[in-house]
Design a protein around this motif. Structure first.
Motif, PDB file in Angstrom:
ATOM      1  N   ALA A  38       0.702  -1.206  -0.029  1.00 44.41           N
ATOM      2  CA  ALA A  38       0.065   0.089   0.104  1.00 44.41           C
ATOM      3  C   ALA A  38       0.781   1.054   0.084  1.00 44.41           C
ATOM      4  O   ALA A  38       0.599   2.173   0.676  1.00 44.41           O
ATOM      5  CB  ALA A  38      -1.088  -0.152   1.322  1.00 44.41           C
ATOM      6  N   CYS A  40       0.856   4.003  -1.773  1.00 45.03           N
ATOM      7  CA  CYS A  40       0.290   5.199  -2.054  1.00 45.03           C
ATOM      8  C   CYS A  40      -0.690   5.485  -0.992  1.00 45.03           C
ATOM      9  O   CYS A  40      -1.379   6.809  -0.863  1.00 45.03           O
ATOM     10  CB  CYS A  40      -0.194   5.286  -3.465  1.00 45.03           C
ATOM     11  SG  CYS A  40      -1.814   4.317  -3.511  1.00 45.03           S
ATOM     12  N   GLY A  42      -3.733   4.016  -0.448  1.00 44.23           N
ATOM     13  CA  GLY A  42      -4.979   3.939  -1.030  1.00 44.23           C
ATOM     14  C   GLY A  42      -5.393   4.821  -2.071  1.00 44.23           C
ATOM     15  O   GLY A  42      -6.797   5.076  -2.244  1.00 44.23           O
ATOM     16  N   ALA A  44      -5.237   4.360  -5.080  1.00 46.62           N
ATOM     17  CA  ALA A  44      -5.328   3.447  -6.349  1.00 46.62           C
ATOM     18  C   ALA A  44      -4.235   4.177  -7.430  1.00 46.62           C
ATOM     19  O   ALA A  44      -4.478   4.110  -8.657  1.00 46.62           O
ATOM     20  CB  ALA A  44      -6.930   3.528  -6.852  1.00 46.62           C
ATOM     21  N   ILE A  45      -3.086   4.366  -7.126  1.00 45.66           N
ATOM     22  CA  ILE A  45      -1.840   4.634  -8.224  1.00 45.66           C
ATOM     23  C   ILE A  45      -0.784   3.809  -7.995  1.00 45.66           C
ATOM     24  O   ILE A  45       0.150   4.086  -8.658  1.00 45.66           O
ATOM     25  CB  ILE A  45      -1.658   6.259  -7.746  1.00 45.66           C
ATOM     26  CG1 ILE A  45      -1.214   6.533  -6.366  1.00 45.66           C
ATOM     27  CG2 ILE A  45      -2.861   7.045  -8.547  1.00 45.66           C
ATOM     28  CD1 ILE A  45      -0.754   7.961  -6.432  1.00 45.66           C
ATOM     29  N   CYS A  46      -0.510   2.958  -6.879  1.00 44.60           N
ATOM     30  CA  CYS A  46       0.695   2.229  -6.799  1.00 44.60           C
ATOM     31  C   CYS A  46       0.621   0.668  -7.239  1.00 44.60           C
ATOM     32  O   CYS A  46       1.453   0.209  -7.721  1.00 44.60           O
ATOM     33  CB  CYS A  46       1.232   2.279  -5.358  1.00 44.60           C
ATOM     34  SG  CYS A  46       0.268   1.448  -4.189  1.00 44.60           S
ATOM     35  N   GLY A  47      -0.583   0.341  -6.934  1.00 51.90           N
ATOM     36  CA  GLY A  47      -0.860  -1.266  -7.199  1.00 51.90           C
ATOM     37  C   GLY A  47      -0.027  -1.967  -6.365  1.00 51.90           C
ATOM     38  O   GLY A  47      -0.167  -3.343  -6.586  1.00 51.90           O
ATOM     39  N   CYS A  49      -1.211  -3.142  -3.539  1.00 54.20           N
ATOM     40  CA  CYS A  49      -2.160  -3.537  -2.831  1.00 54.20           C
ATOM     41  C   CYS A  49      -3.013  -4.788  -3.278  1.00 54.20           C
ATOM     42  O   CYS A  49      -4.137  -5.099  -2.913  1.00 54.20           O
ATOM     43  CB  CYS A  49      -3.085  -2.879  -1.912  1.00 54.20           C
ATOM     44  SG  CYS A  49      -4.220  -1.737  -2.856  1.00 54.20           S
ATOM     45  N   CYS A  86      -7.205  -1.587  -1.630  1.00 55.34           N
ATOM     46  CA  CYS A  86      -7.636  -0.265  -1.141  1.00 55.34           C
ATOM     47  C   CYS A  86      -9.109   0.208  -1.886  1.00 55.34           C
ATOM     48  O   CYS A  86      -9.680   1.244  -1.422  1.00 55.34           O
ATOM     49  CB  CYS A  86      -6.608   0.756  -1.406  1.00 55.34           C
ATOM     50  SG  CYS A  86      -6.295   1.133  -3.161  1.00 55.34           S
TER      51      CYS A  86
HETATM   52 FE1  FES Z   1      -1.846   1.978  -3.656  1.00 57.85          FE
HETATM   53 FE2  FES Z   1      -3.993   0.565  -3.121  1.00 57.85          FE
HETATM   54  S1  FES Z   1      -2.810   1.466  -1.932  1.00 57.85           S
HETATM   55  S2  FES Z   1      -3.082   1.188  -5.307  1.00 57.85           S
END
Ligand code: FES
Length: 108
Positions: A38, A40, A42, A44-47, A49, A86
């Motif tokens: 996780a 980033c 939450g 939804a930019i790192c992938g 999670c 996330c």
């Molecule tokens: Fe980064 Fe879910 S915490 S995409």
């Protein structure tokens, strides 16, 4: 409080209490689930999670948004059961859901 079962890469299983309104990522991080990075927080930019949702639970979830869908195409071990933890928000209807943590997450 609803529970979600996390199947871990080492084959063990861990049941997490997930408050309604929390994301699965938040609960996984709270309880130290290995493999849910996780990066980033939450957004939804790192992938990092990525999880696999057991098939019977998939149609109970909201469809992925554009950012999530794009990331799910490039995460390791991607499949039609892939979701970002996330972006999966707990509801009472998801009590008992099973998810699997992949053995590898996206590295940036
Ligand atoms: Fe980064 Fe879910 S915490 S995409």
């Amino acid at each position: 409080m609803p529970t979600v079962n996390f199947l871990l890469p080492d084959g063990t299983e861990q049941a997490l209490d997930v408050p309604v309104g929390w994301s699965l990522m938040e609960a996984a991080r709270r309880d130290g689930i290995e493999g849910i990075i996780a990066e980033c927080g939450g957004g939804a930019i790192c992938g990092t999670c990525h999880i696999h949702v057991q098939k019977e639970w998939l149609d109970k979830l909201e469809a992925p948004g554009m950012s999530e869908a794009a990331l799910l195409e490039i995460v390791p071990e991607s499949s039609h059961t892939s979701r970002l933890a996330c972006q999966v928000i707990m509801t009472d209807c998801l009590a008992g859901m099973c998810v699997r943590v992949p053995s590898e997450q996206l590295t940036l």
